[in-house]
Design an enzyme around this catalytic site. Structure first.
Site, PDB file in Angstrom:
ATOM      1  N   ASP A 180      29.716  37.712  47.072  1.00 47.48           N
ATOM      2  CA  ASP A 180      29.188  38.123  45.775  1.00 47.48           C
ATOM      3  C   ASP A 180      28.192  37.129  45.203  1.00 47.48           C
ATOM      4  O   ASP A 180      28.047  36.019  45.701  1.00 47.48           O
ATOM      5  CB  ASP A 180      30.344  38.370  44.787  1.00 47.48           C
ATOM      6  CG  ASP A 180      31.430  37.302  44.874  1.00 47.48           C
ATOM      7  OD1 ASP A 180      31.167  36.226  45.407  1.00 47.48           O
ATOM      8  OD2 ASP A 180      32.552  37.566  44.408  1.00 47.48           O
ATOM      9  N   ASP A 226      43.545  38.744  37.782  1.00 47.00           N
ATOM     10  CA  ASP A 226      43.717  40.190  37.575  1.00 47.00           C
ATOM     11  C   ASP A 226      43.768  40.936  38.913  1.00 47.00           C
ATOM     12  O   ASP A 226      43.735  42.156  38.940  1.00 47.00           O
ATOM     13  CB  ASP A 226      42.578  40.734  36.692  1.00 47.00           C
ATOM     14  CG  ASP A 226      41.195  40.461  37.280  1.00 47.00           C
ATOM     15  OD1 ASP A 226      41.110  39.921  38.402  1.00 47.00           O
ATOM     16  OD2 ASP A 226      40.191  40.799  36.619  1.00 47.00           O
ATOM     17  N   GLU A 261      36.866  44.401  40.378  1.00 45.04           N
ATOM     18  CA  GLU A 261      37.790  44.257  39.259  1.00 45.04           C
ATOM     19  C   GLU A 261      38.735  45.460  39.179  1.00 45.04           C
ATOM     20  O   GLU A 261      38.440  46.526  39.742  1.00 45.04           O
ATOM     21  CB  GLU A 261      36.981  44.180  37.951  1.00 45.04           C
ATOM     22  CG  GLU A 261      36.046  42.974  37.859  1.00 45.04           C
ATOM     23  CD  GLU A 261      36.768  41.678  37.511  1.00 45.04           C
ATOM     24  OE1 GLU A 261      37.978  41.573  37.721  1.00 45.04           O
ATOM     25  OE2 GLU A 261      36.086  40.761  37.022  1.00 45.04           O
ATOM     26  N   HIS A 265      41.462  40.646  41.338  1.00 42.01           N
ATOM     27  CA  HIS A 265      40.169  40.960  41.956  1.00 42.01           C
ATOM     28  C   HIS A 265      39.966  40.208  43.264  1.00 42.01           C
ATOM     29  O   HIS A 265      40.461  39.094  43.449  1.00 42.01           O
ATOM     30  CB  HIS A 265      38.997  40.751  40.981  1.00 42.01           C
ATOM     31  CG  HIS A 265      38.675  39.342  40.629  1.00 42.01           C
ATOM     32  ND1 HIS A 265      38.580  38.891  39.333  1.00 42.01           N
ATOM     33  CD2 HIS A 265      38.380  38.262  41.399  1.00 42.01           C
ATOM     34  CE1 HIS A 265      38.244  37.616  39.323  1.00 42.01           C
ATOM     35  NE2 HIS A 265      38.126  37.205  40.578  1.00 42.01           N
TER      36      HIS A 265
HETATM   37  C1  F6R Z   1      34.310  34.328  44.639  1.00 39.28           C
HETATM   38  C2  F6R Z   1      35.177  35.468  44.571  1.00 39.28           C
HETATM   39  C3  F6R Z   1      36.302  35.565  43.601  1.00 39.28           C
HETATM   40  C4  F6R Z   1      37.238  34.352  43.643  1.00 39.28           C
HETATM   41  C5  F6R Z   1      38.358  34.513  42.617  1.00 39.28           C
HETATM   42  C6  F6R Z   1      39.273  33.315  42.595  1.00 39.28           C
HETATM   43  O1  F6R Z   1      33.320  34.528  45.652  1.00 39.28           O
HETATM   44  O2  F6R Z   1      34.939  36.372  45.299  1.00 39.28           O
HETATM   45  O3  F6R Z   1      37.035  36.724  43.899  1.00 39.28           O
HETATM   46  O4  F6R Z   1      37.774  34.228  44.928  1.00 39.28           O
HETATM   47  O5  F6R Z   1      37.787  34.664  41.349  1.00 39.28           O
HETATM   48  O6  F6R Z   1      38.573  32.199  42.149  1.00 39.28           O
HETATM   49  P1  F6R Z   1      39.202  30.741  42.142  1.00 39.28           P
HETATM   50  O7  F6R Z   1      39.315  30.311  43.572  1.00 39.28           O
HETATM   51  O8  F6R Z   1      38.202  29.908  41.394  1.00 39.28           O
HETATM   52  O9  F6R Z   1      40.529  30.835  41.475  1.00 39.28           O
END
Ligand code: F6R
Length: 235
Positions: free
Chosen positions: A67, A136, A143, A138
């Protein structure tokens, strides 16, 4: 599904890096699906260490990231392209031309999504897809919603995600409100999925995602339908 609980973040990072390294050793020209966020930073450090010590060669590897924020280009230090360069690509012998992140500056984001999916298809999907998980549920920036989105697409970030990501910005207002993310098609094309989760605050969502019902309200739960998933977590 292979669920591995480890005792601390160092062990999580080492185990995750070993699985990615094994993929590169087995198939030097493999396709790695990569993630950003805090969780994979230790994994990338470990991969850099292996590369520097001569144990891991990235010269034939291709990468595709999950992303990117809409509106940020790679020179912006909050962009996910910048993050990847800074945490991994600048420190290993990868050819940057073989590293791919969705273009958050594309004028037509739907066309960019279609281009990205066609590109992933042309690669035959990723050999291993690294994922983190949001509070959440994701994955990428898919989301919670009423449906699972298939294509790489533009997404409006949840309040919870904006708040969680504000820690990387000067303040919450600066966090972009939209992103472009791989959809479930590209994620589910991965031959292997490796999801890593760190901390007590992720315990509840990991349990919901992997032991609860498969529902777009918890996007990561779709991974229960994938045939080769490893979850490494610590809390
Ligand atoms: C980032 C991504 C997100 C993160 C998620 C967890 O490329 O795809 O899904 O993996 O937000 O983020 P952290 O590791 O910062 O808790």
């Amino acid at each position: 599904m292979n669920i591995i609980k480890v005792s601390n973040y160092e062990e999580l990072s080492r185990r995750a890096a070993e699985l990615i390294a094994a993929q590169v050793w087995n198939k030097p020209n493999c396709v790695l699906g990569l993630a950003t966020g805090s969780t994979p930073i230790g994994t990338y450090k470990e991969l850099v260490r292996m590369n520097k010590s001569g144990d891991l060669d990235f010269s034939k590897v291709t990468t595709v990231n999950l992303d990117e924020y809409v509106g940020l280009d790679g020179s912006n230090d909050q962009s996910y392209r910048y993050f990847m360069n800074d945490n991994l690509f600048n420190h290993v012998n990868i050819d940057k031309a073989n590293t791919h992140v969705p273009n958050g500056k594309a004028a037509d984001l739907a066309a960019e999504g279609a281009r990205y999916d066609a590109f992933i298809e042309s690669l035959g999907g990723t050999d291993i897809q690294l994922l983190g998980i949001g509070h959440d549920g994701h994955i990428g920036f898919n989301e919670p919603d009423d449906v699972f989105y298939k294509a790489t697409h533009e997404v409006k970030l949840d309040e919870m995600t904006i708040k969680a990501n504000a820690r990387f910005f000067a303040n919450e207002d600066e966090v972009p409100k939209t992103a472009i993310t791989m959809g479930m098609w590209a994620i589910m094309q991965a031959k292997k999925v490796l999801l890593i989760a760190n901390g007590m605050d992720k315990k509840e969502i990991v349990e919901k995602a992997f032991f609860g019902p498969v529902t777009p309200k918890v996007p990561a739960s779709i991974l229960q339908c994938h045939k080769d998933v490893t979850v490494i977590y610590t809390y």
